[in-house]
Each structure stands twice: as structure tokens, then as C-alpha cells.
Motif scaffolding. Structure first.
Motif: not given
Length: 232
Positions: A35, A37, A40, A44, A47, A82, A172, A225, A228-229, A231-232
Motif C-alpha cells: 500500500t 503512503d 494510507k 486516514d 473514512k 466496511s 494485493y 484483509k 485492513s491492509e 487502512r493500516s
């Protein structure tokens, strides 16, 4: 079909004569995720991003022509749960047209009001896992004298494109490995008779790949997943 059933009966008799329990196991194949930056940071701040699922015609590998729309619906439903805003993929495809080389992402964003394209680039439900080892009832690893044991796994790959930045924002690949907790290959005669009864009812050739319910669960988990990846 009758020949297949008779073959299964012979196999059942052979297995029924085995008094020991055998279990096969495969090690989890790791996932491959990346992912940027920029993605991300965007997620962030946003949402509930507006996304669309794209599925190129050659993305899905199957051994027959079964309808796989239920899998695409599972992905979209998971994205919705989600917190994503999911755009209609058919309408989106009409907007971008058929010539991917002339895509103007700025115009696409204006017309579709979409932030991210989540593209299912590959789905393979028939990845063969094979082993000539097994575990006995005392969990001791042993080697078969003849032959191997086979099970099907699956994999799915996604690519995320940020429309505003006109860039690949993430790549992914998620894998489904069968029998990670162990699959019993030597069964009781009662279980074998039950399976043979079900086999006798079947009128179609068996599908060589992961079962539909298992594949659907895998796709749902892979989408979780993916979110999650991202957004991590």
C-alpha cells in the motif's frame, strides 16, 4: 457417471479396510501486499471513500462457465459493511468505455464521483496442493509408499487505483491454503457410506476447484484483509 460411482465404491472399500486415521496438512502460503503512503493518508482522512469494483473479463480462472457474480456481490457487500461507498460497476464501465489506453482520470472522477478503483485482477479457484506425507493418529509425520494426496486452494489479486492522483495505490494478493488445520483422509465406514450416497445423487461432473461455499468465505475474508491492509 456410473463408472465414477463404481470407482468411488471401490475406493471406499479400500479406505474402509484401513484401521488407522490419516491426516494431511499444508502450510499457509503467505499473502503479498503493498500500500502506498498516499493511499494510507487518503483513507486516514476519508473514512467513507467512494469506490468501484472492476472485473476485467480475463480476471477469473475457472474450469467451467459457472456464474461468479455472487463472488463480486460478496466483495461489494463487504466493502459496504466496511464503511465504503460502493458505486455501480456496470454504470462505471459505461463511463470509462472500452479503450483503457485513453482513460482520462480527471474526467472519470467528475462523471462518476468516485475516489478509488478496486480492480480484481485475478481469481484462481483451482490451485492444486499436493503432498506425499500424512500424519497418523499420534500426529507423527509419515510418507506414503505410493501416490500422493491432493486438495484445491485458491488465490485472489487486487489492484487499487487512486483516480485523483492517477496512480497505482496498492497491490494485493491473498491465498487460501487448504487443510492448514488438517484434513482427515482415512474415514469411518459410516462417513464413507454417507458420502457415496451424496455422490450417487449427483448428475453433473464434479467441479475441479474450491467448493462454492468455501470460495465465497475466502473472498469475504480476503476483502476484509484488503480493507485492513489499505487502512493500516
Amino acid at each position: 457417471m456410473k463408472f465414477k460411482f463404481l470407482t468411488a465404491v471401490v475406493v471406499a472399500i479400500i479406505f474402509a479396510s484401513c484401521s488407522s486415521t490419516k491426516t494431511i496438512k499444508f502450510s499457509d502460503k503467505p499473502n503479498d501486499v503493498y500500500t502506498t503512503d498516499n493511499l494510507k493518508e487518503f483513507l486516514d482522512k476519508n473514512k467513507s471513500p467512494k469506490v468501484v469494483l472492476r472485473v476485467p473479463n480475463a480476471a477469473v480462472t475457472t474450469t467451467d462457465q459457472e456464474n461468479v457474480d455472487y463472488l463480486y456481490n460478496s466483495i461489494e457487500n463487504q466493502l459496504l459493511s466496511s464503511g465504503f461507498v460502493v458505486r455501480d460497476r456496470q454504470l462505471f464501465n459505461q463511463i470509462i468505455g472500452n479503450d483503457n489506453n485513453s482513460i482520462d482520470y480527471e474526467k472519470i472522477k467528475e462523471k462518476s464521483d468516485t475516489d478509488l478503483i478496486i480492480e480484481l485482477t485475478k481469481l484462481d479457484p483451482s490451485i492444486l496442493y499436493e503432498t506425499n506425507t500424512y500424519y497418523d493418529k499420534k500426529d507423527r509425520e509419515k510418507t506414503e509408499k505410493e501416490g500422493t494426496h491432493e486438495r484445491y486452494g485458491a488465490s485472489v489479486e487486487f489492484k487499487v487505483v487512486s483516480i485523483a492522483n492517477n496512480e497505482y495505490a496498492g497491490m494485493y494478493k491473498f491465498n487460501y491454503t487448504p487443510c492448514t488445520e488438517g484434513c482427515v483422509i482415512s474415514k469411518s465406514f459410516k462417513d464413507i457410506r454417507k458420502e457415496l450416497k451424496e455422490l450417487k445423487k449427483q448428475e453433473e461432473e464434479p467441479y475441479e476447484g474450491v467448493e462454492q461455499d468455501v470460495l465465497e468465505d475466502f473472498i469475504k475474508d480476503a476483502t476484509k484483509k484488503l480493507v485492513s491492509e489499505m487502512r493500516s
